[in-house]
Motif scaffolding. Structure first.
Motif, PDB file in Angstrom:
ATOM      1  N   PRO A 186       0.800  -1.232   0.000  1.00 45.77           N
ATOM      2  CA  PRO A 186       0.000   0.000   0.000  1.00 45.77           C
ATOM      3  C   PRO A 186       0.828   1.275   0.000  1.00 45.77           C
ATOM      4  O   PRO A 186       0.447   2.259  -0.615  1.00 45.77           O
ATOM      5  CB  PRO A 186      -0.831  -0.115   1.293  1.00 45.77           C
ATOM      6  CG  PRO A 186      -0.038  -1.034   2.168  1.00 45.77           C
ATOM      7  CD  PRO A 186       0.628  -1.994   1.243  1.00 45.77           C
ATOM      8  N   TYR A 187       1.982   1.279   0.671  1.00 43.57           N
ATOM      9  CA  TYR A 187       2.791   2.497   0.784  1.00 43.57           C
ATOM     10  C   TYR A 187       4.276   2.186   0.593  1.00 43.57           C
ATOM     11  O   TYR A 187       5.078   2.344   1.521  1.00 43.57           O
ATOM     12  CB  TYR A 187       2.566   3.164   2.141  1.00 43.57           C
ATOM     13  CG  TYR A 187       1.149   3.639   2.346  1.00 43.57           C
ATOM     14  CD1 TYR A 187       0.708   4.814   1.762  1.00 43.57           C
ATOM     15  CD2 TYR A 187       0.252   2.899   3.106  1.00 43.57           C
ATOM     16  CE1 TYR A 187      -0.603   5.254   1.924  1.00 43.57           C
ATOM     17  CE2 TYR A 187      -1.050   3.323   3.285  1.00 43.57           C
ATOM     18  CZ  TYR A 187      -1.472   4.497   2.696  1.00 43.57           C
ATOM     19  OH  TYR A 187      -2.771   4.925   2.855  1.00 43.57           O
ATOM     20  N   PRO A 188       4.679   1.750  -0.587  1.00 43.32           N
ATOM     21  CA  PRO A 188       6.095   1.398  -0.781  1.00 43.32           C
ATOM     22  C   PRO A 188       7.035   2.593  -0.648  1.00 43.32           C
ATOM     23  O   PRO A 188       8.140   2.461  -0.121  1.00 43.32           O
ATOM     24  CB  PRO A 188       6.124   0.814  -2.199  1.00 43.32           C
ATOM     25  CG  PRO A 188       4.907   1.368  -2.879  1.00 43.32           C
ATOM     26  CD  PRO A 188       3.880   1.523  -1.804  1.00 43.32           C
ATOM     27  N   LEU A 189       6.603   3.766  -1.107  1.00 46.63           N
ATOM     28  CA  LEU A 189       7.458   4.953  -0.997  1.00 46.63           C
ATOM     29  C   LEU A 189       7.687   5.326   0.470  1.00 46.63           C
ATOM     30  O   LEU A 189       8.812   5.628   0.886  1.00 46.63           O
ATOM     31  CB  LEU A 189       6.828   6.125  -1.748  1.00 46.63           C
ATOM     32  CG  LEU A 189       7.605   7.453  -1.688  1.00 46.63           C
ATOM     33  CD1 LEU A 189       9.006   7.280  -2.271  1.00 46.63           C
ATOM     34  CD2 LEU A 189       6.843   8.551  -2.424  1.00 46.63           C
ATOM     35  N   LEU A 190       6.634   5.279   1.260  1.00 54.23           N
ATOM     36  CA  LEU A 190       6.756   5.601   2.677  1.00 54.23           C
ATOM     37  C   LEU A 190       7.650   4.584   3.393  1.00 54.23           C
ATOM     38  O   LEU A 190       8.421   4.941   4.291  1.00 54.23           O
ATOM     39  CB  LEU A 190       5.371   5.635   3.322  1.00 54.23           C
ATOM     40  CG  LEU A 190       5.247   6.372   4.656  1.00 54.23           C
ATOM     41  CD1 LEU A 190       5.657   7.827   4.508  1.00 54.23           C
ATOM     42  CD2 LEU A 190       3.834   6.258   5.199  1.00 54.23           C
ATOM     43  N   THR A 191       7.558   3.325   2.988  1.00 55.66           N
ATOM     44  CA  THR A 191       8.437   2.309   3.568  1.00 55.66           C
ATOM     45  C   THR A 191       9.894   2.612   3.249  1.00 55.66           C
ATOM     46  O   THR A 191      10.778   2.469   4.105  1.00 55.66           O
ATOM     47  CB  THR A 191       8.067   0.909   3.033  1.00 55.66           C
ATOM     48  OG1 THR A 191       6.690   0.643   3.323  1.00 55.66           O
ATOM     49  CG2 THR A 191       8.930  -0.158   3.667  1.00 55.66           C
ATOM     50  N   GLY A 192      10.156   3.054   2.006  1.00 52.40           N
ATOM     51  CA  GLY A 192      11.525   3.416   1.636  1.00 52.40           C
ATOM     52  C   GLY A 192      12.043   4.603   2.441  1.00 52.40           C
ATOM     53  O   GLY A 192      13.201   4.630   2.872  1.00 52.40           O
ATOM     54  N   ILE A 193      11.176   5.602   2.666  1.00 51.94           N
ATOM     55  CA  ILE A 193      11.577   6.758   3.465  1.00 51.94           C
ATOM     56  C   ILE A 193      11.892   6.323   4.894  1.00 51.94           C
ATOM     57  O   ILE A 193      12.904   6.749   5.489  1.00 51.94           O
ATOM     58  CB  ILE A 193      10.462   7.821   3.455  1.00 51.94           C
ATOM     59  CG1 ILE A 193      10.313   8.421   2.052  1.00 51.94           C
ATOM     60  CG2 ILE A 193      10.742   8.921   4.477  1.00 51.94           C
ATOM     61  CD1 ILE A 193       9.133   9.351   1.908  1.00 51.94           C
ATOM     62  N   ALA A 194      11.051   5.477   5.445  1.00 50.47           N
ATOM     63  CA  ALA A 194      11.287   4.998   6.808  1.00 50.47           C
ATOM     64  C   ALA A 194      12.586   4.206   6.893  1.00 50.47           C
ATOM     65  O   ALA A 194      13.343   4.324   7.878  1.00 50.47           O
ATOM     66  CB  ALA A 194      10.112   4.131   7.268  1.00 50.47           C
ATOM     67  N   LEU A 195      12.868   3.397   5.874  1.00 51.40           N
ATOM     68  CA  LEU A 195      14.111   2.628   5.878  1.00 51.40           C
ATOM     69  C   LEU A 195      15.318   3.549   5.819  1.00 51.40           C
ATOM     70  O   LEU A 195      16.340   3.313   6.482  1.00 51.40           O
ATOM     71  CB  LEU A 195      14.112   1.643   4.704  1.00 51.40           C
ATOM     72  CG  LEU A 195      15.265   0.648   4.640  1.00 51.40           C
ATOM     73  CD1 LEU A 195      15.331  -0.208   5.903  1.00 51.40           C
ATOM     74  CD2 LEU A 195      15.120  -0.256   3.410  1.00 51.40           C
ATOM     75  N   GLY A 196      15.211   4.623   5.025  1.00 54.21           N
ATOM     76  CA  GLY A 196      16.302   5.592   4.973  1.00 54.21           C
ATOM     77  C   GLY A 196      16.518   6.280   6.319  1.00 54.21           C
ATOM     78  O   GLY A 196      17.657   6.463   6.770  1.00 54.21           O
ATOM     79  N   LEU A 197      15.417   6.656   6.993  1.00 59.54           N
ATOM     80  CA  LEU A 197      15.538   7.259   8.322  1.00 59.54           C
ATOM     81  C   LEU A 197      16.141   6.286   9.323  1.00 59.54           C
ATOM     82  O   LEU A 197      16.948   6.679  10.182  1.00 59.54           O
ATOM     83  CB  LEU A 197      14.159   7.725   8.807  1.00 59.54           C
ATOM     84  CG  LEU A 197      13.570   8.964   8.148  1.00 59.54           C
ATOM     85  CD1 LEU A 197      12.123   9.176   8.590  1.00 59.54           C
ATOM     86  CD2 LEU A 197      14.410  10.195   8.488  1.00 59.54           C
ATOM     87  N   ALA A 198      15.765   5.010   9.217  1.00 60.85           N
ATOM     88  CA  ALA A 198      16.323   4.006  10.127  1.00 60.85           C
ATOM     89  C   ALA A 198      17.819   3.834   9.894  1.00 60.85           C
ATOM     90  O   ALA A 198      18.598   3.671  10.850  1.00 60.85           O
ATOM     91  CB  ALA A 198      15.603   2.670   9.935  1.00 60.85           C
ATOM     92  N   GLY A 199      18.242   3.872   8.619  1.00 59.16           N
ATOM     93  CA  GLY A 199      19.673   3.788   8.337  1.00 59.16           C
ATOM     94  C   GLY A 199      20.431   4.979   8.905  1.00 59.16           C
ATOM     95  O   GLY A 199      21.521   4.828   9.478  1.00 59.16           O
ATOM     96  N   LEU A 200      19.852   6.179   8.764  1.00 56.54           N
ATOM     97  CA  LEU A 200      20.490   7.377   9.320  1.00 56.54           C
ATOM     98  C   LEU A 200      20.549   7.299  10.842  1.00 56.54           C
ATOM     99  O   LEU A 200      21.565   7.657  11.459  1.00 56.54           O
ATOM    100  CB  LEU A 200      19.708   8.614   8.881  1.00 56.54           C
ATOM    101  CG  LEU A 200      20.206   9.972   9.417  1.00 56.54           C
ATOM    102  CD1 LEU A 200      21.662  10.200   9.008  1.00 56.54           C
ATOM    103  CD2 LEU A 200      19.310  11.095   8.913  1.00 56.54           C
ATOM    104  N   TYR A 201      19.470   6.813  11.447  1.00 58.45           N
ATOM    105  CA  TYR A 201      19.450   6.652  12.903  1.00 58.45           C
ATOM    106  C   TYR A 201      20.525   5.669  13.355  1.00 58.45           C
ATOM    107  O   TYR A 201      21.223   5.906  14.355  1.00 58.45           O
ATOM    108  CB  TYR A 201      18.073   6.166  13.345  1.00 58.45           C
ATOM    109  CG  TYR A 201      17.993   5.779  14.807  1.00 58.45           C
ATOM    110  CD1 TYR A 201      18.031   6.746  15.802  1.00 58.45           C
ATOM    111  CD2 TYR A 201      17.895   4.443  15.181  1.00 58.45           C
ATOM    112  CE1 TYR A 201      17.964   6.397  17.144  1.00 58.45           C
ATOM    113  CE2 TYR A 201      17.825   4.077  16.516  1.00 58.45           C
ATOM    114  CZ  TYR A 201      17.861   5.063  17.496  1.00 58.45           C
ATOM    115  OH  TYR A 201      17.807   4.695  18.821  1.00 58.45           O
ATOM    116  N   LEU A 202      20.703   4.568  12.602  1.00 55.78           N
ATOM    117  CA  LEU A 202      21.731   3.588  12.949  1.00 55.78           C
ATOM    118  C   LEU A 202      23.129   4.200  12.871  1.00 55.78           C
ATOM    119  O   LEU A 202      23.971   3.988  13.753  1.00 55.78           O
ATOM    120  CB  LEU A 202      21.622   2.376  12.015  1.00 55.78           C
ATOM    121  CG  LEU A 202      22.661   1.273  12.204  1.00 55.78           C
ATOM    122  CD1 LEU A 202      22.561   0.661  13.598  1.00 55.78           C
ATOM    123  CD2 LEU A 202      22.499   0.182  11.139  1.00 55.78           C
ATOM    124  N   VAL A 203      23.379   4.995  11.832  1.00 60.34           N
ATOM    125  CA  VAL A 203      24.690   5.634  11.681  1.00 60.34           C
ATOM    126  C   VAL A 203      24.956   6.597  12.841  1.00 60.34           C
ATOM    127  O   VAL A 203      26.042   6.598  13.439  1.00 60.34           O
ATOM    128  CB  VAL A 203      24.777   6.367  10.324  1.00 60.34           C
ATOM    129  CG1 VAL A 203      26.037   7.221  10.260  1.00 60.34           C
ATOM    130  CG2 VAL A 203      24.756   5.359   9.177  1.00 60.34           C
TER     131      VAL A 203
END
Length: 572
Positions: A186-203
């Motif tokens: 339903p929201y693949p773009l939003l999932t990608g944005i969340a994954l990018g934020l999670a990667g930044l948070y991990l860094v």
């Protein structure tokens, strides 16, 4: 040789930049985490609704609708089973890597959803969705526990908004859909944005140089794993009820599930009275809020004469802002007032259920907004109030009971709904049955929450020495070597915040009732009972496909969202 006069000044200047740099990194980490919670938590809750029946007309000719609906309903049972195990894992491995892993699973399932072509593949992908969502919720909870306290309030408010809007968010992409696979992504773009934020948070988290977590020990780990047993039982019941169980048996199974959850909340929780308050509140909110919001969303769609999704978004927006404000205000209240604030939040939920019963269905105006606002504000205030004085282990224990409560609420609602639907033999009779089920659900939910408030008050009077938060953790450390929930859960990756102490108990709130009926939308979350001949007759009279191959849990109250052309929010 003389020492250059500027050297000491340079050394002082260099040292003075370190705190400033640390502060900026810490602030950036908090901002990223807040954005991540605002995106990832709704994505996790949106995985729950089962909406494939809405686009059943788009399924391939040889695919059984009921098998597809059953497969699509596996996300919630998978989530129920994942959360207790993820709660232990996130305490051992820390939140950042678990967040990235959960979002990665959601992203993989979204990408693969476009290639699904059979119930087996759908079952696999929806299970992956459920596992990913089950990792996200406890990971975001522990992540905010490691940061300033205000982020806990943001988490509570976001969860309240997510519960209220999950069904509408799941239905929105289906408006004018041309492929049934949209239900799997339903929201693949939003999932990608969340994954990018999670990667930044991990860094940022790794850059902060925080050490490895000590992990849960002793009683905490045992009690968290203890919740896996009822979770497994309720998940199996949920799956079993999709195989033609009679409605009365479904209701009985759901009632026993709620009673089991309340019993576990009473005997297995941490921190005495305060821990019970949190666990009872989590069970009550899980059983009542999402099923209520889901059913209201269906009843207010255009097919039943409601305003459709486009007319509901203003109510959701106002309720969302009010929920976040309520959670933030509850966080500002002194700790001694936490019990009455938590009870007041539950009273607001009861008021919202009364508004649902007496004001809905409605087409617009305050009658449509008031129920959503009361439910959202009450849920947010209650969650923020019981979370604040609790340790992270207690919060994870309550969360492990929350999702089994959601599943039990959907089961109970399905059974009650179909006791009403089986008496309908005309299209108008079917509409009346859905509305009647909504009103009955509001009544039962209100009784349940009132029982929680009363039970909380009784337990508060009978508990002369409540143990909460840091006090309980200190006792556990001394007597059994168990790690303190607060000490282990509040270590900051960049700038550790001081451990909070809980000096007053939270008034326990416990749902001791057999209650809850959810209709169309709720029933969507898990298919139940094969539809009868009366429903097939109604489908024929209203020009809809024969319901003989449709899941009883999913008879849509409207022709389908596609029939409401204006349902997409403006600007969408």
């Amino acid at each position: 040789m003389a020492v250059p006069p500027m050297q000491p000044t340079q050394a002082v200047a260099t040292g003075s930049t370190a705190p400033s740099r640390t502060f900026r990194l810490s602030l950036l980490l908090d901002v990223v985490l807040g954005l991540l919670v605002a995106v990832a938590l709704p994505l996790a809750i949106v995985a729950i609704p089962n909406t494939v029946s809405v686009v059943a007309a788009l399924l391939p000719p040889g695919v059984s609708q009921i098998e597809m609906i059953r497969a699509h309903g596996l996300a919630l049972p998978a989530m129920v089973l994942t959360v207790p195990l993820a709660a232990v894992a996130v305490r051992r491995l820390r939140a950042a890597p678990i967040l990235v892993g959960g979002l990665a699973l959601l992203a993989v399932a979204d990408v693969a959803g476009g290639y699904a072509d059979s119930p087996t593949v759908v079952a696999l992908l929806r299970t992956v969705h459920g596992i990913g969502a089950g990792l996200l919720v406890p990971a975001t909870l522990v992540a905010v526990w490691e940061r300033p306290r205000i982020l806990r309030a943001v988490w509570a408010g976001t969860l309240a908004v997510s519960l209220l809007s999950a069904q509408a968010l799941a239905l929105w992409p289906l408006d004018e859909a041309t492929s049934w696979q949209i239900t799997l992504q339903p929201y693949p773009l939003l999932t990608g944005i969340a994954l990018g934020l999670a990667g930044l948070y991990l860094v940022l988290w790794l850059k902060g140089g925080d050490g490895a977590a000590a992990g849960p020990k002793g009683a905490e780990r045992g009690r968290l794993l203890m919740t896996a047993t009822p979770a497994l039982g309720i998940a199996l019941l949920g799956l079993g009820t999709t195989f033609d169980w009679p409605p009365d048996l479904v209701i009985l199974a759901a009632v026993l599930s709620v009673v089991a959850l309340l019993g576990l909340a009473s005997v297995g929780t941490f921190e005495g009275l305060g821990g019970r308050a949190l666990s009872y509140t989590m069970v009550a909110v899980g059983v009542v809020v999402l099923p209520t919001a889901a059913q209201v969303t269906y009843v207010e769609l255009g097919g039943l004469g409601g305003p459709g999704l486009s007319g509901l978004w203003p109510a959701f927006l106002i309720a969302g802002v009010a929920a976040l404000a309520a959670a933030l205000l509850a966080d500002r209240v002194s700790e001694s007032l936490m019990p009455p604030v938590a009870a007041g939040g539950l009273v607001a939920v009861v008021a919202g259920l009364c508004a649902v019963r007496f004001l809905l269905p409605a087409t617009d105006g305050p009658a449509l907004i008031i129920p959503f606002v009361l439910l959202a504000v009450g849920t947010a205030a209650a969650l923020a109030s019981v979370l604040r004085p609790s340790g992270v282990g207690t919060a994870l224990f309550g969360m492990s009971l929350f999702f089994p409560g959601v599943l039990a609420g959907f089961l109970l609602g399905s059974g009650i709904q179909f006791t009403r639907l089986k008496e309908a033999d005309t299209p108008q009779g079917l509409v009346d049955a859905f509305v009647s089920a909504l009103h009955l659900w509001a009544l039962i939910g209100g009784v349940l929450v009132v029982a929680v408030i009363v039970l909380g008050a009784v337990l508060a009077r009978r508990s002369p020495v409540p143990e909460t938060g840091t006090a309980f953790a200190a006792k556990a450390d001394t007597a059994t070597g168990t790690e303190s929930d607060t000490a282990a859960g509040t270590a900051s990756p960049v700038a550790p915040a001081p451990a909070e102490t809980a000096t007053t108990p939270v008034t326990p709130a416990t749902p001791a009732a057999k209650a809850d009926a959810v209709a169309a939308a709720m029933t969507e979350a898990l298919p139940v009972v094969r539809p009868g001949a009366a429903e097939a007759k109604i489908g024929a009279e209203s020009g809809e496909p024969d319901g003989s191959d449709t899941s009883p849990v999913v008879p849509s109250p409207m022709a389908s969202p596609e029939d409401s052309i204006g349902d997409r929010p403006a600007g969408g």
